[in-house]
Write an enzyme that holds these catalytic residues in place. Structure first.
Site: not given
Length: 329
Positions: A159, A180, A241, A270, A289
């Site tokens: 993307g 993908s 993620r 997290e 993150h």
């Protein structure tokens, strides 16, 4: 009547300085900032029960329906960014709680640049070398670095973010392949890559970088079998993620040195728990993150949050992602 507002997970104590919250205070809004995670559902429910409105920082504080149901005063929420799977939007709608989101600023560049920094660090062991020099060492025990020119980057998810990674890789004279589930050969070419199967990408890429949205389809996509297919000594980068990769299997692949290194910005839990197995390994670069953590992004988040709050107070909420909730309370 005073409106009580909670700003959650402001880990760096920046929220109040990145927007004009005095505009809200002038409307009799009392602001409370939480700088640390709230803990369990019970702890979060106790802390947030008094508040009429909440500003969420992305997915840092999960907001399942079980928590929303225990917040009797909650009437409005702001979600920084476009969406968050950790927020039960249906539960908000059922309660008549509108949720306004915000722009992301230059978030795509922020995240992809961080991913590239992790890639470079994992390939050349910069963080590990820094620790070594600070401890009085020099080259002692360092692995050889990986020269990127001529190597293959495999992008999982081509993307906007994945295409930026492909662009960076070509500047470093790398070959880029991509996969993908719905990627076509034409879209791969447009994104600067060549479409291959997932198996080919994993088995032939020197570096694999993940750029997918977490969903039921992508959760656990890179498991023990997929890690075993990767080239011995390859590098894995995940800035998307954590649950897309089987974390226990990744620890084993790094510990056995089947994978040469990894660069990680995301985790199953997290903040990453202290003494987690990943923190014991010297061939992984860990960041907390940080993909979206940049000044321009946070200014967009919080400035839009103030606008959203004021519009809601005026009875005309903007940027509402569940408009069916308006007027149902």
């Amino acid at each position: 009547m005073t409106t009580k507002l909670a700003i959650l997970d402001d880990y760096q104590n920046l929220a109040l300085s990145y927007a004009d919250w005095d505009k809200a205070r002038a409307r009799d809004v009392a602001i409370t900032v939480f700088n640390q995670p709230l803990g369990t559902i019970d702890q979060a429910a106790a802390a947030l029960a008094p508040f009429d409105a909440i500003v969420l920082m992305r997915e840092r504080q999960p907001m399942p329906g079980t928590l929303i149901a225990r917040l009797p005063n909650l009437k409005f929420m702001v979600l920084t960014g476009a969406r968050a799977p950790s927020l039960d939007l249906a539960a908000c709608t059922a309660r008549g709680i509108p949720v306004s989101n915000t722009s992301t600023g230059p978030n795509q560049s922020a995240t992809s640049e961080l991913a590239w920094a992790l890639l470079m660090d994992a390939a050349r062991h910069v963080t590990r070398a820094d620790r070594l020099v600070r401890a009085g060492g020099w080259h002692d025990g360092l692995d050889m670095g990986l020269i990127l020119a001529g190597k293959r980057l495999g992008v999982i998810g081509l993307g906007k973010l994945g295409a930026k990674m492909a662009h960076y890789a070509r500047a470093f004279d790398m070959e880029v392949v991509a996969w993908s589930a719905n990627l076509t050969a034409e879209r791969a070419r447009d994104g600067g890559a060549r479409l291959v199967s997932k198996d080919e990408l994993l088995s032939t890429s020197d570096i694999v970088s993940i750029h997918l949205v977490l969903s039921d389809r992508t959760r656990g996509l890179i498991g023990r079998a997929e890690l075993a297919r990767m080239k011995k000594g390859a590098v894995l980068v995940n800035s998307s993620r954590g649950p897309i990769v089987d974390e226990a299997a990744l620890v084993d692949a790094l510990r056995s040195r089947h994978l040469g290194a990894a660069g990680l910005d995301v985790y199953d839990i997290e903040p990453l728990p202290a003494r987690h197995a990943l923190t014991t390994l010297d061939n992984v670069v860990l960041s907390p993150h940080l993909g979206y953590v940049a000044e321009a992004t946070f200014r967009a988040f919080y400035q839009d949050s103030v606008e959203n709050l004021l519009a809601w107070l005026d009875g005309q909420p903007v940027r509402v992602i569940n408009p069916e909730a308006i007027g149902t309370r």
